[in-house]
Design a protein around this motif. Sequence first.
Motif, PDB file in Angstrom:
ATOM      1  N   THR A   3       0.662  -1.081   0.207  1.00  0.00           N
ATOM      2  CA  THR A   3      -0.091   0.024   0.058  1.00  0.00           C
ATOM      3  C   THR A   3       0.802   1.356   0.068  1.00  0.00           C
ATOM      4  OG1 THR A   3      -1.762  -1.152   1.152  1.00  0.00           O
ATOM      5  CG2 THR A   3      -1.754   1.160   1.245  1.00  0.00           C
ATOM      6  N   VAL A   4       0.725   2.023  -1.218  1.00  0.00           N
ATOM      7  CA  VAL A   4       1.297   3.413  -0.885  1.00  0.00           C
ATOM      8  C   VAL A   4       0.455   4.292  -0.378  1.00  0.00           C
ATOM      9  CG1 VAL A   4       2.524   5.086  -2.502  1.00  0.00           C
ATOM     10  CG2 VAL A   4       2.731   2.675  -3.107  1.00  0.00           C
ATOM     11  N   SER A   5       0.773   5.064   0.805  1.00  0.00           N
ATOM     12  CA  SER A   5      -0.031   6.103   1.314  1.00  0.00           C
ATOM     13  C   SER A   5       0.006   7.457   0.564  1.00  0.00           C
ATOM     14  CB  SER A   5       0.378   6.405   2.771  1.00  0.00           C
ATOM     15  OG  SER A   5       1.569   6.667   2.902  1.00  0.00           O
ATOM     16  N   SER A   6       1.045   7.980   0.039  1.00  0.00           N
ATOM     17  CA  SER A   6       0.945   9.382  -0.517  1.00  0.00           C
ATOM     18  C   SER A   6       2.195   9.429  -1.455  1.00  0.00           C
ATOM     19  CB  SER A   6       1.164  10.207   0.785  1.00  0.00           C
ATOM     20  OG  SER A   6       2.679   9.995   1.276  1.00  0.00           O
ATOM     21  N   LEU A   7       1.981  10.425  -2.331  1.00  0.00           N
ATOM     22  CA  LEU A   7       3.063  10.905  -3.356  1.00  0.00           C
ATOM     23  C   LEU A   7       2.866  12.244  -3.495  1.00  0.00           C
ATOM     24  CD1 LEU A   7       4.789  10.099  -5.562  1.00  0.00           C
ATOM     25  CD2 LEU A   7       2.806   9.920  -7.023  1.00  0.00           C
ATOM     26  N   SER A   8       3.941  12.828  -3.292  1.00  0.00           N
ATOM     27  CA  SER A   8       4.209  14.348  -3.051  1.00  0.00           C
ATOM     28  C   SER A   8       4.964  15.073  -4.375  1.00  0.00           C
ATOM     29  CB  SER A   8       4.764  14.928  -1.797  1.00  0.00           C
ATOM     30  OG  SER A   8       4.081  14.546  -0.633  1.00  0.00           O
ATOM     31  N   MET A   9       4.782  16.245  -4.791  1.00  0.00           N
ATOM     32  CA  MET A   9       5.453  16.710  -5.845  1.00  0.00           C
ATOM     33  C   MET A   9       6.511  17.566  -5.331  1.00  0.00           C
ATOM     34  SD  MET A   9       3.601  19.038  -8.936  1.00  0.00           S
ATOM     35  CE  MET A   9       4.506  19.093 -10.713  1.00  0.00           C
ATOM     36  N   ARG A  10       7.470  17.730  -5.893  1.00  0.00           N
ATOM     37  CA  ARG A  10       8.830  18.363  -5.573  1.00  0.00           C
ATOM     38  C   ARG A  10       9.110  19.570  -6.337  1.00  0.00           C
ATOM     39  NH1 ARG A  10      12.267  14.781  -7.414  1.00  0.00           N
ATOM     40  NH2 ARG A  10      12.229  13.443  -5.571  1.00  0.00           N
ATOM     41  N   ALA A  11       9.265  20.549  -5.515  1.00  0.00           N
ATOM     42  CA  ALA A  11       9.513  21.984  -6.073  1.00  0.00           C
ATOM     43  C   ALA A  11      10.829  22.472  -5.553  1.00  0.00           C
ATOM     44  CB  ALA A  11       8.553  22.816  -6.054  1.00  0.00           C
ATOM     45  N   GLY A 112       9.216  15.267 -11.282  1.00  0.00           N
ATOM     46  CA  GLY A 112       8.994  16.383 -10.211  1.00  0.00           C
ATOM     47  C   GLY A 112       7.896  15.884  -9.264  1.00  0.00           C
ATOM     48  N   TRP A 113       7.613  14.470  -9.155  1.00  0.00           N
ATOM     49  CA  TRP A 113       7.016  13.848  -7.945  1.00  0.00           C
ATOM     50  C   TRP A 113       8.041  13.280  -7.085  1.00  0.00           C
ATOM     51  CZ3 TRP A 113       1.761  14.923  -6.835  1.00  0.00           C
ATOM     52  CH2 TRP A 113       1.123  15.684  -7.990  1.00  0.00           C
TER      53      TRP A 113
END
Length: 241
Positions: A3-11, A112-113
Amino acid sequence: MTTVSSLSMRAGATALAGVLALGALAGCSDDGGDQAEADEPTTGTTATETTSAAPTDYLTVPSSVTLTEPGTDLGLTETASVAWEPRQDAVVALDLTVDRIDETSFKESFEGWVVTKQMKGQTPYFVHVTATNVGDAPVGGLLVPLYALAGGSSLYEPLDFRDETFEPCPGGKLPKRLKAGKTADLCFVYLLPQVEPFMSAAFDPVGDLAPITWTGEITEIEKPKKDEKKRAKKPGNEQRG
């Protein structure tokens, strides 16, 4: 299953608040009632508005709609009439067509994520779907309960996009207001363990009924060139019809 709980975008060095939630389950049933947007409740078809039940008899729908038999196995570009009940007083009925299934990679499509170590053991897939509201009232803001069937019996939920738009494949939510007879283009994102490759897209009816599946050739996505990215129209799920 993983299970993958989250994915965030990188800036730069800052992680943005764009989060995608993913659940993984086996033998799941629809839980769409938690997915309607608070500011745009789903209308759908109410029991008092309907005149007949589909021959499959798993949900009551308008007399003009014949639901596809649970357990039906379709090919890509074929259409199924499906329904689910996001809440007790409403039934959503759609014509669903799975147009294409793309296998991709984090390198090709997730630039970018933030990709976690856990996610690197998974394979991303994009499933392109056409959805037409065949009910007699507008619906909106729901994540369509379409799953990825893998390993013969495991059903994986799609990513649910919340704060940020994932432009390569915006997600499987219906527009905020999809009128009766109107059509929307959707794109579902799934992350599957590498040991369980994608077999079929699957709509899971209510109860213990067998899912309706779409099976066909899975195509490999190619990363667009930079100049093509600039010319590409921003994807979305605008309704048409």
